[in-house]
Design a protein around this motif. Structure first.
Motif, PDB file in Angstrom:
ATOM      1  N   THR A 199     -19.826   0.493  18.653  1.00  0.00           N
ATOM      2  CA  THR A 199     -20.764   0.308  19.762  1.00  0.00           C
ATOM      3  C   THR A 199     -20.623  -1.109  20.303  1.00  0.00           C
ATOM      4  N   LYS A 200     -21.367  -1.412  21.335  1.00  0.00           N
ATOM      5  CA  LYS A 200     -21.338  -2.767  21.885  1.00  0.00           C
ATOM      6  C   LYS A 200     -21.841  -3.793  20.873  1.00  0.00           C
ATOM      7  N   ASP A 201     -22.607  -3.322  19.886  1.00  0.00           N
ATOM      8  CA  ASP A 201     -23.136  -4.206  18.846  1.00  0.00           C
ATOM      9  C   ASP A 201     -22.259  -4.238  17.598  1.00  0.00           C
ATOM     10  N   GLY A 202     -21.142  -3.529  17.604  1.00  0.00           N
ATOM     11  CA  GLY A 202     -20.242  -3.528  16.459  1.00  0.00           C
ATOM     12  C   GLY A 202     -20.115  -2.154  15.820  1.00  0.00           C
ATOM     13  N   MET A 203     -19.539  -2.136  14.634  1.00  0.00           N
ATOM     14  CA  MET A 203     -19.273  -0.887  13.915  1.00  0.00           C
ATOM     15  C   MET A 203     -20.554  -0.344  13.296  1.00  0.00           C
ATOM     16  N   VAL A 204     -20.797   0.953  13.490  1.00  0.00           N
ATOM     17  CA  VAL A 204     -21.956   1.626  12.917  1.00  0.00           C
ATOM     18  C   VAL A 204     -21.437   2.794  12.091  1.00  0.00           C
ATOM     19  N   THR A 205     -21.978   2.924  10.876  1.00  0.00           N
ATOM     20  CA  THR A 205     -21.663   4.070  10.035  1.00  0.00           C
ATOM     21  C   THR A 205     -22.866   4.997  10.048  1.00  0.00           C
ATOM     22  N   HIS A 206     -22.638   6.245  10.428  1.00  0.00           N
ATOM     23  CA  HIS A 206     -23.711   7.233  10.534  1.00  0.00           C
ATOM     24  C   HIS A 206     -23.647   8.211   9.371  1.00  0.00           C
ATOM     25  N   GLU A 207     -24.762   8.397   8.688  1.00  0.00           N
ATOM     26  CA  GLU A 207     -24.905   9.496   7.742  1.00  0.00           C
ATOM     27  C   GLU A 207     -25.096  10.745   8.593  1.00  0.00           C
ATOM     28  N   VAL A 208     -24.244  11.735   8.420  1.00  0.00           N
ATOM     29  CA  VAL A 208     -24.293  12.932   9.261  1.00  0.00           C
ATOM     30  C   VAL A 208     -25.667  13.604   9.216  1.00  0.00           C
ATOM     31  N   ALA A 209     -26.247  13.708   8.017  1.00  0.00           N
ATOM     32  CA  ALA A 209     -27.558  14.364   7.894  1.00  0.00           C
ATOM     33  C   ALA A 209     -28.612  13.637   8.725  1.00  0.00           C
ATOM     34  N   GLU A 210     -28.593  12.318   8.709  1.00  0.00           N
ATOM     35  CA  GLU A 210     -29.568  11.542   9.485  1.00  0.00           C
ATOM     36  C   GLU A 210     -29.276  11.625  10.980  1.00  0.00           C
ATOM     37  N   LEU A 211     -28.015  11.566  11.334  1.00  0.00           N
ATOM     38  CA  LEU A 211     -27.628  11.566  12.743  1.00  0.00           C
ATOM     39  C   LEU A 211     -28.096  12.834  13.460  1.00  0.00           C
ATOM     40  N   PHE A 212     -28.006  13.969  12.778  1.00  0.00           N
ATOM     41  CA  PHE A 212     -28.340  15.240  13.416  1.00  0.00           C
ATOM     42  C   PHE A 212     -29.720  15.774  13.031  1.00  0.00           C
ATOM     43  N   ALA A 213     -30.492  14.994  12.263  1.00  0.00           N
ATOM     44  CA  ALA A 213     -31.835  15.431  11.866  1.00  0.00           C
ATOM     45  C   ALA A 213     -32.771  15.448  13.068  1.00  0.00           C
ATOM     46  N   ASN A 214     -33.612  16.465  13.126  1.00  0.00           N
ATOM     47  CA  ASN A 214     -34.657  16.575  14.150  1.00  0.00           C
ATOM     48  C   ASN A 214     -34.126  16.490  15.580  1.00  0.00           C
ATOM     49  N   LYS A 215     -32.921  17.012  15.786  1.00  0.00           N
ATOM     50  CA  LYS A 215     -32.310  17.014  17.117  1.00  0.00           C
ATOM     51  C   LYS A 215     -31.617  18.344  17.360  1.00  0.00           C
ATOM     52  N   LYS A 216     -31.526  18.674  18.642  1.00  0.00           N
ATOM     53  CA  LYS A 216     -30.621  19.739  19.060  1.00  0.00           C
ATOM     54  C   LYS A 216     -29.385  19.013  19.577  1.00  0.00           C
ATOM     55  N   ALA A 217     -28.235  19.371  19.050  1.00  0.00           N
ATOM     56  CA  ALA A 217     -27.021  18.632  19.384  1.00  0.00           C
ATOM     57  C   ALA A 217     -25.859  19.569  19.661  1.00  0.00           C
ATOM     58  N   VAL A 218     -24.924  19.055  20.421  1.00  0.00           N
ATOM     59  CA  VAL A 218     -23.634  19.707  20.620  1.00  0.00           C
ATOM     60  C   VAL A 218     -22.592  18.738  20.080  1.00  0.00           C
ATOM     61  N   LEU A 219     -21.779  19.229  19.165  1.00  0.00           N
ATOM     62  CA  LEU A 219     -20.680  18.445  18.607  1.00  0.00           C
ATOM     63  C   LEU A 219     -19.389  19.187  18.904  1.00  0.00           C
ATOM     64  N   PHE A 220     -18.465  18.490  19.538  1.00  0.00           N
ATOM     65  CA  PHE A 220     -17.153  19.115  19.758  1.00  0.00           C
ATOM     66  C   PHE A 220     -16.077  18.232  19.161  1.00  0.00           C
ATOM     67  N   ALA A 221     -15.021  18.887  18.686  1.00  0.00           N
ATOM     68  CA  ALA A 221     -13.935  18.179  18.022  1.00  0.00           C
ATOM     69  C   ALA A 221     -12.631  18.424  18.752  1.00  0.00           C
ATOM     70  N   VAL A 222     -11.822  17.383  18.754  1.00  0.00           N
ATOM     71  CA  VAL A 222     -10.504  17.451  19.389  1.00  0.00           C
ATOM     72  C   VAL A 222      -9.448  17.035  18.372  1.00  0.00           C
ATOM     73  N   PRO A 223      -8.219  17.530  18.528  1.00  0.00           N
ATOM     74  CA  PRO A 223      -7.150  17.133  17.616  1.00  0.00           C
ATOM     75  C   PRO A 223      -6.811  15.646  17.700  1.00  0.00           C
TER      76      PRO A 223
END
Length: 157
Positions: free
Chosen positions: A17-41
């Motif tokens: 991010t503009k503030d530097g490197m952020v490590t996201h715990e997947v469970a926390e990142l997607f908790a209490n949200k409706k999300a769309v995640l797409f993956a590319v090769p």
């Protein structure tokens, strides 16, 4: 392979991010949200750069209007590459997540070996996630781009 109705694996993903490197715990990142995640090769590859990511950039407002709180793209690339690709594609509404060592992709069971092209990469897919649970999973057949595009996901919401 992960299936609809299952929780996302407990691993981490990185984001520059503009503030530097952020490590996201997947469970926390997607908790209490409706999300769309797409993956590319891979970032900066033809279909990914010409169709897949741009479709989500163009349709971000429509997805959010249907109740999506978070739109994220993931690839087995490093966070520096993902940020550069997001900047190149004007993807300010998309969280560009790096699965540098492929641990998330492997935990999902959606890895593929592209051998000389790049080694371990993600299959192309899109999923709808509700509070950390996969409610829809659209995995592409090899060399296809039909079910993981933004328009298909938008119609599914």
């Amino acid at each position: 392979m992960i299936e609809q109705g299952q929780k996302l694996p407990a691993v981490t993903l990185s984001e520059l991010t503009k503030d530097g490197m952020v490590t996201h715990e997947v469970a926390e990142l997607f908790a209490n949200k409706k999300a769309v995640l797409f993956a590319v090769p891979g970032a900066f590859t033809p279909t990914c750069s010409e169709q897949h990511l741009p479709g989500y950039v163009v349709n971000a407002d429509k997805l959010k209007a249907k109740g999506v709180d978070l739109i994220a793209c993931v690839a087995v690339n490093d966070a520096f590459v993902m940020k550069a690709w997001g900047d190149d594609q004007n993807a300010s509404e998309i969280m560009m997540l790096a699965d540098g060592d492929g641990s998330f992709t492997k935990a999902l069971g959606l890895e593929m070996d592209t051998a000389g092209f790049g080694g371990l990469r993600s299959q192309r897919y899109a999923m709808i996630i509700d509070n950390g649970v996969v409610t829809q999973l659209n995995v592409e057949e090899p060399q296809s781009f039909e079910v993981s595009n933004a328009e298909t996901i938008l119609d599914s919401l």
